[in-house]
Design an enzyme around this catalytic site. Structure first.
Site, short mmCIF file in Angstrom:
data_model
loop_
_atom_site.label_atom_id
_atom_site.label_comp_id
_atom_site.label_asym_id
_atom_site.label_seq_id
_atom_site.Cartn_x
_atom_site.Cartn_y
_atom_site.Cartn_z
N CYS A 294 43.08 34.69 39.09
CA CYS A 294 43.34 35.61 40.21
C CYS A 294 42.94 34.87 41.48
O CYS A 294 42.04 35.30 42.22
CB CYS A 294 42.54 36.90 40.06
SG CYS A 294 42.73 37.72 38.46
N ALA A 295 43.61 33.75 41.73
CA ALA A 295 43.15 32.79 42.74
C ALA A 295 43.21 33.32 44.17
O ALA A 295 42.41 32.93 45.02
CB ALA A 295 43.95 31.50 42.63
N GLY B 237 42.37 31.35 47.47
CA GLY B 237 41.79 30.15 46.89
C GLY B 237 40.39 29.72 47.29
O GLY B 237 40.04 28.56 47.10
N GLY B 238 39.56 30.61 47.81
CA GLY B 238 38.20 30.22 48.18
C GLY B 238 37.43 29.61 47.02
O GLY B 238 36.82 28.54 47.15
N LYS B 239 37.51 30.26 45.87
CA LYS B 239 36.77 29.76 44.69
C LYS B 239 37.50 28.58 44.05
O LYS B 239 36.87 27.67 43.50
CB LYS B 239 36.56 30.89 43.68
CG LYS B 239 35.68 32.01 44.26
CD LYS B 239 35.50 33.17 43.28
CE LYS B 239 34.75 34.32 43.93
NZ LYS B 239 35.55 35.04 44.94
N ASP C 143 48.35 33.59 40.57
CA ASP C 143 48.22 34.89 41.23
C ASP C 143 49.54 35.62 41.13
O ASP C 143 50.60 34.98 40.97
CB ASP C 143 47.81 34.73 42.70
CG ASP C 143 47.11 35.98 43.23
OD1 ASP C 143 45.87 36.03 43.19
OD2 ASP C 143 47.81 36.93 43.66
N ASP D 192 54.72 36.00 37.39
CA ASP D 192 55.85 36.91 37.59
C ASP D 192 56.37 37.49 36.28
O ASP D 192 57.32 38.27 36.25
CB ASP D 192 56.98 36.21 38.37
CG ASP D 192 57.35 34.87 37.76
OD1 ASP D 192 56.82 34.54 36.67
OD2 ASP D 192 58.17 34.14 38.37
N ASP E 145 38.51 36.22 38.49
CA ASP E 145 37.89 36.86 39.65
C ASP E 145 38.68 38.15 39.87
O ASP E 145 39.61 38.20 40.66
CB ASP E 145 37.98 35.92 40.86
CG ASP E 145 37.30 36.48 42.09
OD1 ASP E 145 36.48 37.41 41.94
OD2 ASP E 145 37.59 36.01 43.21
N CYS F 257 33.56 41.53 43.08
CA CYS F 257 32.69 41.77 44.24
C CYS F 257 32.38 43.26 44.31
O CYS F 257 32.40 43.87 45.37
CB CYS F 257 33.32 41.25 45.53
SG CYS F 257 34.96 41.88 45.87
#
Length: 403
Positions: free
Chosen positions: A232-233, A236-238, A256, A283, A301, A354
């Site tokens: 679940c990018a 893309g922070g992680k 994603d 998709d 995530d 989160c």
């Protein structure tokens, strides 16, 4: 502080969009800040912080101002008057502020501050679920901290620089930072600043990423040369953090359901000097099935309520609805069931949110481990981060190992 008409009008316009048109606060504020090129950093700071403040305390201010949704412009000026009065700002002689009952405002504030749902300005149902899942004492402390402004935390891009070098570079640009014990890649700004305008950011020397969020990639225990899937990018922070921990060696597959988010990741990866990421849009079921039993590490995530990051997204508490929470729990478990199949024998899976609610976190892990798909996995460890204990965002992460 003296109020300026054009800045106040910008705030009111922003609030109309956020409250009545259901637009996202961060996007609205981005647009507002482009409104007048003559505005300096102090002007832009006033517009952004005042808008966020009134969004954060919407329920409390509306109750004091005796206005109800949907708000018209007069309602919003009354709420603005409440904000200014409680901040100790002298109201100018404008028609919008005629007959503002200053003493009554302060009296109502003292009265309502004794009731948590008004004091912390939250919907009844969120208050109820917080108490139910965390207990009265923990929830009271947590929601109070979620209403405070979050620190600005940077994650050093170790592919290009070190923490010490970046600190010196930023210091030369009048931005002071400090190390945070226990967070190897983090720098905390001692004062807020627009770091996105710096040369250091443009060169990809850092990303803005909260300290709690930085713990997620660390928990994966990645090594250079591995095959890692970030399921679940998003933007893309992680993913970028994983790339730096892998020293740009090996393969990261960033997935994603939204292609637009992966396009943003592509731009960020280029700036960060990262070149070991493959991007795949989910998709259909095919992209997942092709990776069954192939990944050394899988990060989920998961989409969640976001109740651990209300400090950053104060409008989220007004957009959330009870049925969304029920729906998202179903999605979280479904994702765990399907995406865990990508982990190969001896590989590891990290599930993260989160959120601070056990129903989205440890309960999901327990349900997964008791299921057919979870019987191949062993629980290794988890970490629950609460904002009132850590000072950083509320997060949850669990490490599972496949036999």
């Amino acid at each position: 502080m003296r109020l300026h008409r054009n800045l106040c009008f910008a705030v009111i316009d922003g609030l109309m969009s956020i409250f009545n048109d259901e637009e996202y606060a961060d996007k609205v504020i981005q647009q507002l800040l482009k409104r007048d090129k003559r505005w300096g950093s102090r002007d832009r700071g006033f517009v952004a912080e005042t808008t966020y403040d009134i969004v954060r305390w919407k329920r409390l201010y509306a109750e004091i101002a005796e206005v109800k949704e949907p708000f018209n412009r007069d309602n919003l000026w009354r709420m603005f008057a409440v904000w200014a009065t409680l901040k100790g700002i002298k109201l100018p002689d404008w028609k919008y502020f005629e007959n503002t009952p200053t003493r009554k405002i302060k009296g109502r504030f003292d009265e309502l501050s004794k009731i948590r749902k008004f004091r912390e300005s939250i919907p009844d149902w969120i208050d109820a679920i917080g108490v139910e899942e965390l207990g009265e004492s923990k929830w009271t402390k947590e929601i109070a901290v979620q209403n405070k402004q979050a620190d600005v935390i940077l994650r050093v891009n170790t592919l290009k620089t070190s923490k010490e070098k970046l600190q010196n570079t930023l210091f030369d640009q009048d931005i002071e930072t400090e190390f945070i014990k226990g967070y190897p890649s983090a720098l905390k700004l001692t004062e807020r600043a627009n770091v996105f305008m710096t040369e250091a950011f443009k060169k990809g020397l850092f990303e803005v990423q909260d300290a709690s969020s930085q713990l997620v990639a660390e928990m994966l225990h990645v090594e250079p040369g591995m095959k890692v899937v970030d399921t679940c990018a998003g933007a893309g922070g992680k993913t970028l953090h994983i790339a730096s921990l892998m020293e740009n060696k090996g393969q990261i597959i960033a997935m994603d359901i939204y292609e637009s988010k992966l396009k943003k990741l592509k731009v960020r990866a280029r700036r960060n000097g990262v070149h070991n990421i493959d991007m795949r849009v989910i998709d259909s079921t095919k992209p997942i099935k092709k990776l069954h039993n192939k990944a050394d590490r899988v990060l989920i995530d998961a989409p969640c309520s976001g109740l651990g990051v209300l400090r950053r997204n104060p409008d989220a508490k007004w957009k959330l609805e009870p049925q969304f929470l029920d729906q998202i729990r179903g999605i979280q478990q479904d994702i765990l069931q399907r995406y865990s199949k990508m982990v190969k024998s001896g590989g590891k899976l990290v599930y993260a949110t989160c959120s601070i609610l056990p129903s989205e976190n440890e309960n999901q892990i327990n349900a997964f481990l008791e299921s057919e798909a979870g019987k191949d996995f062993t629980f290794a460890k988890d970490k629950k981060v609460l904002a009132h204990e850590s000072g950083y965002d509320g997060f949850y992460m669990a490490l599972l190992e496949r036999h």
